[in-house]
Design a protein around this motif. Structure first.
Motif, PDB file in Angstrom:
ATOM      1  N   THR A   1      -3.920 -14.650   1.636  1.00 15.79           N
ATOM      2  CA  THR A   1      -3.942 -15.085   3.035  1.00 15.79           C
ATOM      3  C   THR A   1      -2.739 -14.565   3.810  1.00 15.79           C
ATOM      4  O   THR A   1      -2.622 -14.828   4.995  1.00 15.79           O
ATOM      5  CB  THR A   1      -3.984 -16.622   3.124  1.00 15.79           C
ATOM      6  OG1 THR A   1      -2.818 -17.141   2.481  1.00 15.79           O
ATOM      7  CG2 THR A   1      -5.232 -17.178   2.473  1.00 15.79           C
ATOM      8  N   CYS A   2      -1.858 -13.841   3.158  1.00 15.02           N
ATOM      9  CA  CYS A   2      -0.655 -13.323   3.815  1.00 15.02           C
ATOM     10  C   CYS A   2      -0.865 -11.873   4.243  1.00 15.02           C
ATOM     11  O   CYS A   2      -1.584 -11.116   3.595  1.00 15.02           O
ATOM     12  CB  CYS A   2       0.547 -13.372   2.869  1.00 15.02           C
ATOM     13  SG  CYS A   2       1.016 -15.042   2.420  1.00 15.02           S
TER      14      CYS A   2
ATOM     15  N   PRO B   1      -3.278  -6.943   8.101  1.00 21.83           N
ATOM     16  CA  PRO B   1      -4.020  -8.197   7.938  1.00 21.83           C
ATOM     17  C   PRO B   1      -4.546  -8.356   6.510  1.00 21.83           C
ATOM     18  O   PRO B   1      -4.931  -7.364   5.877  1.00 21.83           O
ATOM     19  CB  PRO B   1      -5.167  -8.083   8.938  1.00 21.83           C
ATOM     20  CG  PRO B   1      -5.074  -6.761   9.576  1.00 21.83           C
ATOM     21  CD  PRO B   1      -3.873  -6.044   9.060  1.00 21.83           C
ATOM     22  N   PRO B   2      -4.573  -9.568   6.018  1.00 22.74           N
ATOM     23  CA  PRO B   2      -4.977  -9.795   4.621  1.00 22.74           C
ATOM     24  C   PRO B   2      -6.410  -9.372   4.323  1.00 22.74           C
ATOM     25  O   PRO B   2      -6.715  -8.996   3.191  1.00 22.74           O
ATOM     26  CB  PRO B   2      -4.796 -11.297   4.419  1.00 22.74           C
ATOM     27  CG  PRO B   2      -4.706 -11.887   5.775  1.00 22.74           C
ATOM     28  CD  PRO B   2      -4.227 -10.813   6.699  1.00 22.74           C
TER      29      PRO B   2
ATOM     30  N   GLU C   1     -10.077   0.534   3.275  1.00 23.64           N
ATOM     31  CA  GLU C   1     -10.258   0.476   4.730  1.00 23.64           C
ATOM     32  C   GLU C   1      -9.044   1.048   5.460  1.00 23.64           C
ATOM     33  O   GLU C   1      -9.190   1.696   6.495  1.00 23.64           O
ATOM     34  CB  GLU C   1     -10.503  -0.969   5.185  1.00 23.64           C
ATOM     35  CG  GLU C   1     -11.834  -1.527   4.748  1.00 23.64           C
ATOM     36  CD  GLU C   1     -11.964  -3.019   4.973  1.00 23.64           C
ATOM     37  OE1 GLU C   1     -13.091  -3.464   5.231  1.00 23.64           O
ATOM     38  OE2 GLU C   1     -10.951  -3.740   4.889  1.00 23.64           O
ATOM     39  N   THR C   2      -7.873   0.836   4.895  1.00 22.60           N
ATOM     40  CA  THR C   2      -6.652   1.384   5.477  1.00 22.60           C
ATOM     41  C   THR C   2      -6.681   2.905   5.408  1.00 22.60           C
ATOM     42  O   THR C   2      -6.364   3.591   6.391  1.00 22.60           O
ATOM     43  CB  THR C   2      -5.407   0.832   4.745  1.00 22.60           C
ATOM     44  OG1 THR C   2      -5.452  -0.604   4.786  1.00 22.60           O
ATOM     45  CG2 THR C   2      -4.129   1.313   5.387  1.00 22.60           C
ATOM     46  N   GLN C   3      -7.060   3.437   4.264  1.00 25.02           N
ATOM     47  CA  GLN C   3      -7.179   4.896   4.113  1.00 25.02           C
ATOM     48  C   GLN C   3      -8.155   5.473   5.140  1.00 25.02           C
ATOM     49  O   GLN C   3      -7.856   6.457   5.809  1.00 25.02           O
ATOM     50  CB  GLN C   3      -7.690   5.252   2.714  1.00 25.02           C
ATOM     51  CG  GLN C   3      -6.699   5.063   1.610  1.00 25.02           C
ATOM     52  CD  GLN C   3      -7.336   5.386   0.272  1.00 25.02           C
ATOM     53  OE1 GLN C   3      -8.299   4.742  -0.129  1.00 25.02           O
ATOM     54  NE2 GLN C   3      -6.808   6.389  -0.396  1.00 25.02           N
TER      55      GLN C   3
END
Length: 122
Positions: A102-103, A13-14, A20-22
């Motif tokens: 936004t992608c 998600p954009p 945060e992914t880590q």
């Protein structure tokens, strides 16, 4: 990123950042390891109760061996948990989308070792 412990993350998600992914990847692995720690703790508890209840010396010897193996496994698991590191995450440019925020986006995640990788893909 031709690394044996690299994953391609797709359709992120954009609003999700690299950091945060880590953290999410690390927390997912910590959760899996926590489940293993719980299972080992339960095994130690039930084995200890069985040891107290049994009268047979051969059975006691086998249970003591099981307890020693579980304690060693728990010790190794706890040590591994303590040395976990954030995985490296790198955003991948998608030639089919604009650079708009936004992608959805893609990334590669490189983790520290095979154990981390295996816990993550469970």
């Amino acid at each position: 990123w031709a690394h044996p412990y690299a994953l391609c993350l797709d359709n992120l998600p954009p609003q999700l950042t690299l950091e945060e992914t880590q953290i999410a990847l690390l927390e997912a692995v910590k959760k899996q390891i926590g489940k293993k720690q719980e299972r080992l703790g339960l095994k130690l508890s039930t084995s200890s109760k069985r040891l107290e209840a049994t009268k047979d010396e051969n059975e006691k010897k086998r249970i003591r061996s099981d307890i020693a193996k579980a304690e060693e496994s728990l010790k190794e698991t706890n040590a591994y948990y303590e040395q976990l590191q954030l995985p490296m995450v790198m955003k991948i440019a998608d030639p089919n989308s604009s650079l708009s925020t936004t992608c959805a986006w893609r990334a590669y995640a490189q983790v520290q070792d095979e154990d981390f990788y295996n816990h993550l893909i469970r």
